[in-house]
Design a protein around this motif. Structure first.
Motif, PDB file in Angstrom:
ATOM      1  N   ASP A 182       1.213  -1.080  -0.059  1.00 48.52           N
ATOM      2  CA  ASP A 182       0.323  -0.236   0.107  1.00 48.52           C
ATOM      3  C   ASP A 182       0.673   0.843  -0.249  1.00 48.52           C
ATOM      4  O   ASP A 182       1.671   0.943   0.616  1.00 48.52           O
ATOM      5  N   GLN A 198       1.947   9.203  -0.856  1.00 51.67           N
ATOM      6  CA  GLN A 198       0.998   7.793   0.173  1.00 51.67           C
ATOM      7  C   GLN A 198       2.682   7.766   1.263  1.00 51.67           C
ATOM      8  O   GLN A 198       2.605   6.774   0.634  1.00 51.67           O
ATOM      9  N   ARG A 199       2.623   7.435   2.692  1.00 48.86           N
ATOM     10  CA  ARG A 199       3.670   6.656   3.259  1.00 48.86           C
ATOM     11  C   ARG A 199       2.976   5.647   3.548  1.00 48.86           C
ATOM     12  O   ARG A 199       1.934   5.380   3.589  1.00 48.86           O
ATOM     13  N   ARG A 206       1.926   2.254   5.206  1.00 47.52           N
ATOM     14  CA  ARG A 206       1.895   1.572   6.604  1.00 47.52           C
ATOM     15  C   ARG A 206       2.710   0.653   6.991  1.00 47.52           C
ATOM     16  O   ARG A 206       3.024  -0.246   6.152  1.00 47.52           O
ATOM     17  N   ARG A 227       4.572  -5.551  13.691  1.00 49.24           N
ATOM     18  CA  ARG A 227       4.986  -4.393  12.852  1.00 49.24           C
ATOM     19  C   ARG A 227       6.555  -4.065  12.700  1.00 49.24           C
ATOM     20  O   ARG A 227       6.826  -4.228  13.508  1.00 49.24           O
TER      21      ARG A 227
END
Length: 224
Positions: free
Chosen positions: A52, A120-121, A123, A132
């Motif tokens: 993403d 857009q960085r 996630r 994570r």
């Protein structure tokens, strides 16, 4: 805002020719990214594409140089940015016919000005076990004799606020604008002279689990 202030930063992992396939496989595993098809005049470039958001990690096979890390600063006009960077102490290495400009900082760290749009960085990735992680920071490793000049250069080049670490005297950071994919940390090394280099820092919710995951991918622990 200066013409050199980046709206995005990409990190290039540059591998010596014999290390490329192994290095790309390792970092694809670390990040959970897929590797794009190769591109460039000699097929020397590829991108680590995240699940993403926009990419910010890329790889390059170097034909006649040792491995390294370099930064791509995304700006509207690479030519104008390069001209301004020279006034700040940079040196132009190459002006490429595709429009990007390769430069060297006063202390010898390679960086480029490029145009590509990204906003857009990605996630953080979740891993088995629930923790994570995400590549979150580039640390510039600066010999002591070049430290003050590099601090001044990168502060002026990015236009970002410089802050001194309250925990360790050898560290300064540049305050990351919202949405920027990586932070920039500047570390003063104990060695008096030499060329500035850089390494990646990874943020994680479980350092021990992330360390073991990297070891399973082939990494070696140097310090704990």
């Amino acid at each position: 805002m200066s013409v050199t202030t980046p709206f995005w930063i990409s990190v290039f992992l540059d591998f010596a020719a014999g290390d490329f396939e192994r290095g790309v496989t390792f970092w694809a595993g670390v990040t959970g990214c897929r590797v794009s098809s190769r591109r460039g005049d000699d097929g020397e470039f590829a991108t680590l594409v995240p699940p993403d958001g926009d990419d910010f990690l890329r790889v390059q096979e170097l034909r006649e140089a040792p491995g390294r890390l370099h930064l791509d600063l995304h700006v509207p006009d690479p030519g104008a940015a390069a001209h301004e960077a020279v006034t700040l102490g940079a040196m132009v290495v190459t002006r490429h016919r595709h429009g990007y400009v390769v430069l060297s900082s006063p202390g010898g760290l390679t960086f480029c000005f490029v145009r590509h749009r990204s906003t857009q960085r990605p996630r953080p990735r979740s891993w088995p076990g629930g923790h994570r992680s995400l590549v979150d920071q580039v640390c510039l490793d600066i010999p002591a004799g070049r430290h003050e000049a590099e601090l001044a250069f990168w502060t002026a080049l990015t236009g970002w606020e410089l802050r001194h670490s309250p925990w360790a005297d050898e560290f300064h950071s540049l305050v990351r604008p919202p949405g920027m994919p990586v932070r920039l940390l500047l570390q003063r090394l104990g060695e008096p002279e030499g060329t500035v280099r850089a390494h990646l820092d990874i943020s994680t919710t479980d350092r021990a689990a992330e360390t073991e995951r990297h070891r399973a991918l082939g990494a070696r622990v140097q310090h704990e």
